[in-house]
Design a protein around this motif. Structure first.
Motif, PDB file in Angstrom:
ATOM      1  N   SER A 118      -5.821  -1.727   4.451  1.00 53.46           N
ATOM      2  CA  SER A 118      -6.613  -2.931   4.694  1.00 53.46           C
ATOM      3  C   SER A 118      -6.169  -4.187   3.953  1.00 53.46           C
ATOM      4  CB  SER A 118      -8.082  -2.657   4.352  1.00 53.46           C
ATOM      5  OG  SER A 118      -8.213  -2.373   2.975  1.00 53.46           O
ATOM      6  N   ARG A 119      -5.527  -4.052   2.796  1.00 56.99           N
ATOM      7  CA  ARG A 119      -5.255  -5.259   2.019  1.00 56.99           C
ATOM      8  C   ARG A 119      -3.811  -5.449   1.608  1.00 56.99           C
ATOM      9  NH1 ARG A 119      -9.060  -2.854  -0.944  1.00 56.99           N
ATOM     10  NH2 ARG A 119      -7.855  -2.975  -2.859  1.00 56.99           N
ATOM     11  N   ALA A 120      -3.015  -4.430   1.612  1.00 58.41           N
ATOM     12  CA  ALA A 120      -1.651  -4.534   1.091  1.00 58.41           C
ATOM     13  C   ALA A 120      -0.788  -5.436   1.962  1.00 58.41           C
ATOM     14  CB  ALA A 120      -1.024  -3.147   1.012  1.00 58.41           C
ATOM     15  N   THR A 121       0.025  -6.216   1.293  1.00 53.55           N
ATOM     16  CA  THR A 121       0.990  -7.052   2.015  1.00 53.55           C
ATOM     17  C   THR A 121       2.241  -6.223   2.282  1.00 53.55           C
ATOM     18  OG1 THR A 121       2.085  -7.854   0.017  1.00 53.55           O
ATOM     19  CG2 THR A 121       0.159  -9.116   0.800  1.00 53.55           C
ATOM     20  N   ASP A 122       3.087  -6.712   3.167  1.00 52.66           N
ATOM     21  CA  ASP A 122       4.344  -6.014   3.442  1.00 52.66           C
ATOM     22  C   ASP A 122       5.173  -5.887   2.165  1.00 52.66           C
ATOM     23  OD1 ASP A 122       3.642  -5.735   6.069  1.00 52.66           O
ATOM     24  OD2 ASP A 122       4.920  -7.382   6.803  1.00 52.66           O
ATOM     25  N   ALA A 123       5.209  -6.928   1.352  1.00 55.60           N
ATOM     26  CA  ALA A 123       5.990  -6.891   0.109  1.00 55.60           C
ATOM     27  C   ALA A 123       5.424  -5.858  -0.867  1.00 55.60           C
ATOM     28  CB  ALA A 123       5.997  -8.282  -0.539  1.00 55.60           C
ATOM     29  N   GLN A 124       4.118  -5.782  -0.964  1.00 58.26           N
ATOM     30  CA  GLN A 124       3.511  -4.793  -1.857  1.00 58.26           C
ATOM     31  C   GLN A 124       3.816  -3.378  -1.378  1.00 58.26           C
ATOM     32  OE1 GLN A 124      -0.495  -6.324  -1.508  1.00 58.26           O
ATOM     33  NE2 GLN A 124      -0.475  -7.034  -3.651  1.00 58.26           N
ATOM     34  N   LEU A 125       3.705  -3.162  -0.079  1.00 62.06           N
ATOM     35  CA  LEU A 125       4.013  -1.840   0.467  1.00 62.06           C
ATOM     36  C   LEU A 125       5.484  -1.488   0.260  1.00 62.06           C
ATOM     37  CD1 LEU A 125       1.881  -1.874   3.719  1.00 62.06           C
ATOM     38  CD2 LEU A 125       1.528  -0.452   1.686  1.00 62.06           C
ATOM     39  N   GLU A 126       6.343  -2.442   0.450  1.00 59.53           N
ATOM     40  CA  GLU A 126       7.774  -2.207   0.238  1.00 59.53           C
ATOM     41  C   GLU A 126       8.040  -1.797  -1.215  1.00 59.53           C
ATOM     42  OE1 GLU A 126      11.521  -1.520   1.256  1.00 59.53           O
ATOM     43  OE2 GLU A 126       9.987  -2.157   2.693  1.00 59.53           O
ATOM     44  N   GLU A 127       7.310  -2.384  -2.135  1.00 64.42           N
ATOM     45  CA  GLU A 127       7.498  -2.092  -3.561  1.00 64.42           C
ATOM     46  C   GLU A 127       7.092  -0.664  -3.931  1.00 64.42           C
ATOM     47  OE1 GLU A 127       5.604  -3.607  -7.781  1.00 64.42           O
ATOM     48  OE2 GLU A 127       5.792  -5.058  -6.162  1.00 64.42           O
ATOM     49  N   VAL A 128       6.072  -0.117  -3.290  1.00 64.35           N
ATOM     50  CA  VAL A 128       5.529   1.173  -3.749  1.00 64.35           C
ATOM     51  C   VAL A 128       5.671   2.332  -2.773  1.00 64.35           C
ATOM     52  CG1 VAL A 128       3.852   0.068  -5.275  1.00 64.35           C
ATOM     53  CG2 VAL A 128       3.178   0.655  -2.930  1.00 64.35           C
ATOM     54  N   THR A 129       6.009   2.077  -1.531  1.00 66.59           N
ATOM     55  CA  THR A 129       5.982   3.130  -0.521  1.00 66.59           C
ATOM     56  C   THR A 129       6.853   4.319  -0.878  1.00 66.59           C
ATOM     57  OG1 THR A 129       5.366   1.639   1.261  1.00 66.59           O
ATOM     58  CG2 THR A 129       6.472   3.674   1.912  1.00 66.59           C
ATOM     59  N   ASP A 130       8.117   4.112  -1.223  1.00 63.88           N
ATOM     60  CA  ASP A 130       9.007   5.246  -1.502  1.00 63.88           C
ATOM     61  C   ASP A 130       8.517   6.064  -2.693  1.00 63.88           C
ATOM     62  OD1 ASP A 130      10.617   4.594   0.643  1.00 63.88           O
ATOM     63  OD2 ASP A 130      12.117   3.544  -0.569  1.00 63.88           O
ATOM     64  N   ARG A 131       8.087   5.395  -3.750  1.00 65.40           N
ATOM     65  CA  ARG A 131       7.598   6.119  -4.932  1.00 65.40           C
ATOM     66  C   ARG A 131       6.337   6.908  -4.614  1.00 65.40           C
ATOM     67  NH1 ARG A 131       6.903   1.603  -8.838  1.00 65.40           N
ATOM     68  NH2 ARG A 131       5.641   3.113  -9.963  1.00 65.40           N
ATOM     69  N   LEU A 132       5.430   6.297  -3.847  1.00 64.70           N
ATOM     70  CA  LEU A 132       4.214   7.011  -3.453  1.00 64.70           C
ATOM     71  C   LEU A 132       4.532   8.209  -2.561  1.00 64.70           C
ATOM     72  CD1 LEU A 132       1.688   4.108  -2.755  1.00 64.70           C
ATOM     73  CD2 LEU A 132       1.414   5.955  -4.424  1.00 64.70           C
ATOM     74  N   LEU A 133       5.410   8.011  -1.596  1.00 65.27           N
ATOM     75  CA  LEU A 133       5.762   9.120  -0.705  1.00 65.27           C
ATOM     76  C   LEU A 133       6.406  10.280  -1.464  1.00 65.27           C
ATOM     77  CD1 LEU A 133       7.060   7.189   2.424  1.00 65.27           C
ATOM     78  CD2 LEU A 133       4.972   8.581   2.257  1.00 65.27           C
ATOM     79  N   LEU A 134       7.304   9.968  -2.399  1.00 65.28           N
ATOM     80  CA  LEU A 134       7.926  11.036  -3.188  1.00 65.28           C
ATOM     81  C   LEU A 134       6.901  11.755  -4.059  1.00 65.28           C
ATOM     82  CD1 LEU A 134      11.249   9.293  -4.219  1.00 65.28           C
ATOM     83  CD2 LEU A 134      10.994  11.306  -2.729  1.00 65.28           C
ATOM     84  N   ALA A 135       6.023  11.012  -4.702  1.00 61.65           N
ATOM     85  CA  ALA A 135       5.001  11.626  -5.545  1.00 61.65           C
ATOM     86  C   ALA A 135       4.054  12.486  -4.704  1.00 61.65           C
ATOM     87  CB  ALA A 135       4.217  10.551  -6.291  1.00 61.65           C
ATOM     88  N   MET A 136       3.652  11.996  -3.544  1.00 61.62           N
ATOM     89  CA  MET A 136       2.753  12.764  -2.689  1.00 61.62           C
ATOM     90  C   MET A 136       3.458  13.995  -2.125  1.00 61.62           C
ATOM     91  SD  MET A 136       0.395   9.865  -0.802  1.00 61.62           S
ATOM     92  CE  MET A 136       1.719   9.383   0.271  1.00 61.62           C
ATOM     93  N   HIS A 137       4.746  13.873  -1.767  1.00 62.73           N
ATOM     94  CA  HIS A 137       5.505  15.025  -1.278  1.00 62.73           C
ATOM     95  C   HIS A 137       5.603  16.090  -2.366  1.00 62.73           C
ATOM     96  CE1 HIS A 137       8.464  17.387   0.852  1.00 62.73           C
ATOM     97  NE2 HIS A 137       9.207  17.382  -0.249  1.00 62.73           N
ATOM     98  N   ASP A 138       5.902  15.663  -3.598  1.00 61.27           N
ATOM     99  CA  ASP A 138       5.987  16.598  -4.719  1.00 61.27           C
ATOM    100  C   ASP A 138       4.648  17.295  -4.936  1.00 61.27           C
ATOM    101  OD1 ASP A 138       6.969  17.914  -7.023  1.00 61.27           O
ATOM    102  OD2 ASP A 138       6.330  16.260  -8.302  1.00 61.27           O
ATOM    103  N   LEU A 139       3.574  16.532  -4.954  1.00 58.98           N
ATOM    104  CA  LEU A 139       2.245  17.100  -5.144  1.00 58.98           C
ATOM    105  C   LEU A 139       1.895  18.063  -4.019  1.00 58.98           C
ATOM    106  CD1 LEU A 139      -0.474  17.254  -6.602  1.00 58.98           C
ATOM    107  CD2 LEU A 139      -1.168  15.186  -5.345  1.00 58.98           C
ATOM    108  N   ARG A 140       2.159  17.671  -2.788  1.00 56.24           N
ATOM    109  CA  ARG A 140       1.853  18.532  -1.647  1.00 56.24           C
ATOM    110  C   ARG A 140       2.633  19.833  -1.731  1.00 56.24           C
ATOM    111  NH1 ARG A 140       3.267  20.285   3.235  1.00 56.24           N
ATOM    112  NH2 ARG A 140       1.692  20.310   4.883  1.00 56.24           N
TER     113      ARG A 140
END
Length: 135
Positions: free
Chosen positions: A96-118
């Protein structure tokens, strides 16, 4: 100062420094006499200097260690429940609120962390299911 506890535990990262308190000395000052160093992880209790701990010292330290371990375990579970809330809040933010730049900054790190956790959670769940199926 008569309502002071007999011992004070200065918490450290892996345990505590244990002091015996004395407020009834001739100077009417609070004295903190270091008596032991406690390692909560391995249960080691090392008397300070050439001191020998008596039964009351050992019992107080043992009681503190049990209470401390329980408190740390409760905090750990609280942290995990907060992490679940934070994951949900992060999903809402991303949608709902993230800008494209904010998503670009965190997406890969979040995806890797979530993949590891899963991966860990799925493996642990499979291990629990396998144990439940054993006769």
């Amino acid at each position: 100062m008569s309502d002071l506890p007999e011992y004070y535990f200065r918490v450290r990262e892996n345990g505590a420094l244990v002091f015996r308190l004395d407020g009834a000395n001739r100077h009417s000052r609070l004295e903190m006499d270091p008596i032991a160093v406690v390692n909560i992880r391995n249960g080691e209790v090392r008397p300070q200097g050439d001191r020998t701990l008596d039964g009351a010292d050992e019992a107080a330290i043992r009681d503190w260690m049990e209470e401390r371990r329980a408190r740390l375990a409760a905090r750990e579970m609280d942290d995990i429940h907060r992490a679940v809330d934070q994951i949900n809040l992060t999903a809402q933010w991303a949608q709902s609120r993230a800008t494209d730049a904010q998503l670009e900054e965190v997406t890969d790190r979040l995806l890797l962390a979530m993949h590891d956790l899963r991966t860990v959670l799925v493996r642990k769940k499979a291990e629990r299911a396998a144990r439940e199926d054993e006769p």
